[in-house]
Scaffold this motif. Structure first.
Motif, short mmCIF file in Angstrom:
data_model
loop_
_atom_site.label_atom_id
_atom_site.label_comp_id
_atom_site.label_asym_id
_atom_site.label_seq_id
_atom_site.Cartn_x
_atom_site.Cartn_y
_atom_site.Cartn_z
N ILE B 199 -25.51 20.81 -14.59
CA ILE B 199 -24.76 19.98 -13.65
C ILE B 199 -24.13 18.81 -14.39
CG2 ILE B 199 -25.04 18.38 -11.72
CD1 ILE B 199 -27.03 20.39 -10.57
N VAL B 200 -24.88 18.21 -15.33
CA VAL B 200 -24.30 17.11 -16.10
C VAL B 200 -23.16 17.62 -16.97
CG1 VAL B 200 -24.77 15.42 -17.89
CG2 VAL B 200 -26.42 15.79 -16.10
N GLU B 201 -23.34 18.80 -17.57
CA GLU B 201 -22.27 19.32 -18.43
C GLU B 201 -21.00 19.60 -17.64
OE1 GLU B 201 -24.20 22.44 -20.61
OE2 GLU B 201 -25.32 20.84 -21.63
N ALA B 202 -21.14 19.97 -16.38
CA ALA B 202 -19.95 20.22 -15.56
C ALA B 202 -19.17 18.94 -15.29
CB ALA B 202 -20.36 20.87 -14.24
N GLN B 203 -19.81 17.77 -15.47
CA GLN B 203 -19.14 16.52 -15.14
C GLN B 203 -18.62 15.79 -16.37
OE1 GLN B 203 -21.27 14.11 -12.12
NE2 GLN B 203 -22.87 15.61 -12.38
N LEU B 204 -18.78 16.38 -17.57
CA LEU B 204 -18.41 15.67 -18.80
C LEU B 204 -16.92 15.34 -18.80
CD1 LEU B 204 -20.41 17.44 -21.62
CD2 LEU B 204 -20.88 15.34 -20.42
N GLY B 205 -16.57 14.23 -19.45
CA GLY B 205 -15.16 13.82 -19.54
C GLY B 205 -14.65 13.22 -18.25
N TRP B 206 -15.41 12.30 -17.68
CA TRP B 206 -15.02 11.53 -16.50
C TRP B 206 -14.73 12.38 -15.28
CZ3 TRP B 206 -16.11 6.60 -16.69
CH2 TRP B 206 -16.18 6.00 -17.95
N LYS B 207 -15.20 13.63 -15.25
CA LYS B 207 -15.05 14.42 -14.01
C LYS B 207 -16.28 14.22 -13.14
CE LYS B 207 -14.07 18.12 -16.28
NZ LYS B 207 -13.87 19.52 -16.64
N TRP B 208 -16.71 12.97 -13.01
CA TRP B 208 -17.91 12.69 -12.23
C TRP B 208 -17.64 13.05 -10.78
CZ3 TRP B 208 -19.50 7.15 -14.15
CH2 TRP B 208 -19.65 7.19 -15.54
N PHE B 209 -18.70 13.57 -10.12
CA PHE B 209 -18.51 14.03 -8.75
C PHE B 209 -18.31 12.89 -7.78
CE2 PHE B 209 -20.92 17.98 -10.09
CZ PHE B 209 -19.76 18.65 -10.31
N ILE B 210 -18.69 11.68 -8.19
CA ILE B 210 -18.52 10.57 -7.25
C ILE B 210 -17.04 10.24 -7.07
CG2 ILE B 210 -18.69 8.65 -8.89
CD1 ILE B 210 -20.52 7.31 -6.76
N PHE B 211 -16.20 10.68 -8.01
CA PHE B 211 -14.77 10.41 -7.90
C PHE B 211 -14.05 11.40 -7.01
CE2 PHE B 211 -15.42 8.61 -12.36
CZ PHE B 211 -15.71 7.37 -11.84
N THR B 212 -14.70 12.49 -6.62
CA THR B 212 -14.06 13.43 -5.69
C THR B 212 -14.35 12.98 -4.27
OG1 THR B 212 -16.02 14.78 -5.68
CG2 THR B 212 -14.32 15.38 -7.26
N PRO B 213 -13.49 13.36 -3.30
CA PRO B 213 -13.72 12.88 -1.92
C PRO B 213 -15.07 13.30 -1.36
CG PRO B 213 -11.59 13.96 -2.12
CD PRO B 213 -12.27 14.14 -3.42
#
Lengths: 169, 384, 104
Positions: B199-213
């Motif tokens: 799950i952390v690897e899916a968010q690497l490079g500022w694709k954090w899930f908190i930034f999605t609606p």
């Protein structure tokens, strides 16, 4: 490395013993709250057995659903009715001796017949790795009909429990 | 150099195992590899807990315009150790009518659950004690033990305040468990993995899930449910000091009482860590600082927010608490799963629009169905 | 490395089932009976997974059905406990032998 497998196998038998001991406590203790705690230990042992059968997802589901949901419900019910479950009330009826005899015969018969059956072990299944994604695919593929039926049953149980449990008529 | 500092703990462990490998057979090395992770977690968790109590008292003090602990050591930094010594030397009192065995077991069991869940938290790159492929479910499943242990304590004390606290804790934790698990489902749906490291690897490079609606709202729901799960203010009804003495730990003293506190603080840390892992990108961050530093910083900020809650908000009423979980969180998280599915399915500009519309619709619906029913103003015809 | 023999799993689950059945037959308290039933369901689950893992050509079948069994157990527990609480409110008893009339 061989010795680690030996430890792992010993772990299985130890788990089985603890599970069975806890199960015996479940059916013999007088205090129902202690029974529930023993049942939790027994269910944990079953979850560990699932790990030995390479079913990690089910082991966690066992903990999450059985211990997290069903057992909390049971303990809740024990507590709400606890005035009737104290030690002065006998918790067993007079069938324990016949039941024990019956089950002894039943067990001897089954163990004898199990020893006589030559199981054909399927080594491909034994080595197969089933992860959560594969389980989900099966649930949504070949088994989608029972899955839907289970969800309907869940809804019915939910509504039924709410109707039975409400106090204002 | 930055790479070395990033991996310093992993490298240290490997070097240590290499040294051991000269003398010991490889099966012992395998066991030691596992034991080191366990030992580090078991050693770090109490220290984290000790300094969280210090931080909480210090920050709360500042919020309330006082200094907080400042007598023992510089800035009161030795205060947790002094508290620990005090707790250890206190008399251990067990009520006469208590269920002796379970009264003893409850504080032991309650510490085990938060210590176990630390094993699946990725504290940094390659720094996870056990990368289970069902790690997230493991976290959620094992943390339910807390409820049972808490109830064991409250039931075994034979005290009506304990039992009341236990009942409240039960109702609260079961209710908030459901939206908490449901708010995690969108993350599983998007990453199609239950492993916390993946799950952390899916968010690497500022694709954090908190930034999605969907992720922003899911993170909010998850964090609030987490606060409720660890019984902190404003959800601290199970141990409400002004109502039911101390709730489930009324009859505990000395080290057993300290164990209840330890469990609460370690689960606070673990819940914050999981929120960071799921929504805030875990150890992801600008590369000039090591990954474990970013994880620690984000967790620290979430813990500070929890302390800020405690200094600011009054306690909920029981009906407000239940209504919040069942009328607001549960419908929203259910709709959120659908919204996250839209996000995963549609291409970039469309999914943003679809999600915004979806979230607006569900929030409006919640607003309409949850509005307060104020009775109409009565007209008195014959009196004035 | 040889796997644990299938018979050991089956005998383990047989014992677990017998203990659960014993509890169900001898308990007077309805909640105690429910606990016995949970033990029996767990024994059946172990069998399902063990047989599908060792013998069946599709090893996932057993796990899928164990999920269904667990869900049904949850339904049974929820409805059963609602009945127990209704019984307790109306008749002030949770003993199985006191509930012998079909209507009141």
């Amino acid at each position: 490395m061989e010795i680690l497998y030996f430890f792992a196998k010993t772990g299985f038998y130890a788990t089985a013993l603890v599970t069975l001991a806890a199960a015996i406590l479940v059916v013999t203790l007088r205090n129902l709250f202690h029974c529930a705690l023993a049942l939790i230990l027994s269910l944990l042992g079953v979850a560990v057995t699932y790990l030995y059968l390479k079913a990690e997802f089910l082991a966690i589901i066992q903990i999450l659903l059985y211990i997290g949901a069903i057992m909390t419900l049971l303990i809740f019910a024990i507590m709400l009715t606890h005035r009737l479950t104290d030690r002065s009330v006998s918790q067993t009826n007079r069938q324990s001796l016949p039941a024990f005899a019956l089950l002894a015969v039943f067990n001897i018969f089954f163990i004898a017949s199990l020893a006589a059956v030559p199981w054909k072990i399927n080594s491909a299944s034994l080595a197969a790795k089933i992860d959560t994604q594969a389980l989900g695919a099966f649930l949504m593929g070949p088994y989608v009909f029972p899955f839907e039926i289970i969800s309907i049953v869940l809804i019915i149980a939910l509504v039924g429990a709410v109707i039975l449990g409400r106090t204002d008529q | 150099m930055a790479e070395t500092i990033d991996q310093i703990f992993v490298l240290a462990k490997d070097r240590f195992l290499d040294l051991l490998g000269i003398v010991l057979p490889d099966w012992i090395i395998l066991l030691v590899r596992i034991l080191i992770s366990i030992a580090v977690l078991l050693a770090v968790a109490p220290v984290v807990m000790m300094y969280m109590t210090w931080l909480e008292r210090k920050v709360l003090g500042r919020i309330q315009n006082r200094y907080g602990p400042n007598r023992v050591g510089i800035f009161g930094l030795l205060q947790p150790i002094a508290d620990g010594i005090k707790m250890l030397t206190k008399e251990d009192i067990v009520p006469k009518n208590a269920d002796q065995v379970i009264h003893f077991l409850a504080p032991v069991v309650i510490v085990i659950a938060p210590l176990l869940v630390l094993a699946v938290l990725p504290f940094g790159r390659n720094m996870i004690a056990a990368d289970l492929n069902v790690g997230l479910l493991f976290f959620l499943g094992v943390s339910t033990f807390g409820v049972i242990a808490l109830f064991m304590g409250s039931w075994a004390s034979r005290n009506k305040y304990s039992l009341l606290g236990g009942m409240r804790a039960f109702a609260q934790m079961i209710s908030y468990e459901i939206p908490m698990v449901l708010s995690v489902v969108p993350v599983i749906l998007v990453t199609s993995s239950l492993s916390t490291a993946a799950i952390v690897e899916a968010q690497l490079g500022w694709k954090w899930f908190i930034f999605t609606p969907w992720g922003g709202f899911a993170a909010l729901v998850f964090f609030l449910c987490g606060v409720a799960e660890v019984n902190r203010t404003p959800f601290d009804l199970p141990e409400a000091e002004s109502e039911i003495v101390a709730g489930f730990h009324t009859e505990y003293s000395g080290m057993k009482f300290a164990l209840f506190y330890m469990a609460e603080f370690i689960s606070t840390f673990a819940i914050s860590g999981l929120a960071v892992t799921l929504f805030l990108g875990g150890w992801d961050g600008p590369a000039f600082l090591p990954s474990w530093f970013w994880f620690g910083l984000k967790t620290f900020i979430l813990i500070l927010i929890m302390i800020w809650f405690r200094g600011t908000l009054p306690r909920f009423r029981v009906d407000q608490l239940m209504g919040f979980a069942w009328k607001v969180f549960l419908p929203f998280t259910l709709a959120n799963i659908f919204i996250a599915a839209l996000w995963a399915l549609l291409p970039y500009p469309k999914n943003f629009i679809a999600d915004t519309i979806g979230i607006t619709v569900i929030l409006t619906l919640l607003q309409i169905f949850n509005r307060k029913e104020t009775p109409k103003k009565r007209k008195y015809l014959y009196a004035n | 490395m040889t796997p644990i023999p299938l018979n050991h799993f089956v005998i383990f689950s047989l014992f677990l089932f017998s203990i659960g059945l014993y509890g169900t037959l001898t308990r007077r308290n309805v909640i105690g009976i429910l606990m016995g039933i949970e033990l029996m369901l767990n024994a059946a689950n172990i069998n399902l997974i063990a047989f599908s893992r060792y013998i069946s050509p599709n090893p996932e079948t057993g796990q899928i059905f164990v999920i269904f069994v667990i869900v049904l157990a949850a339904c049974a527990a929820a409805v059963g406990l609602a009945i127990v609480l209704a019984m307790y409110q109306n008749r002030k008893t949770v003993q199985a032998e006191d509930i012998h009339i079909l209507k009141w």
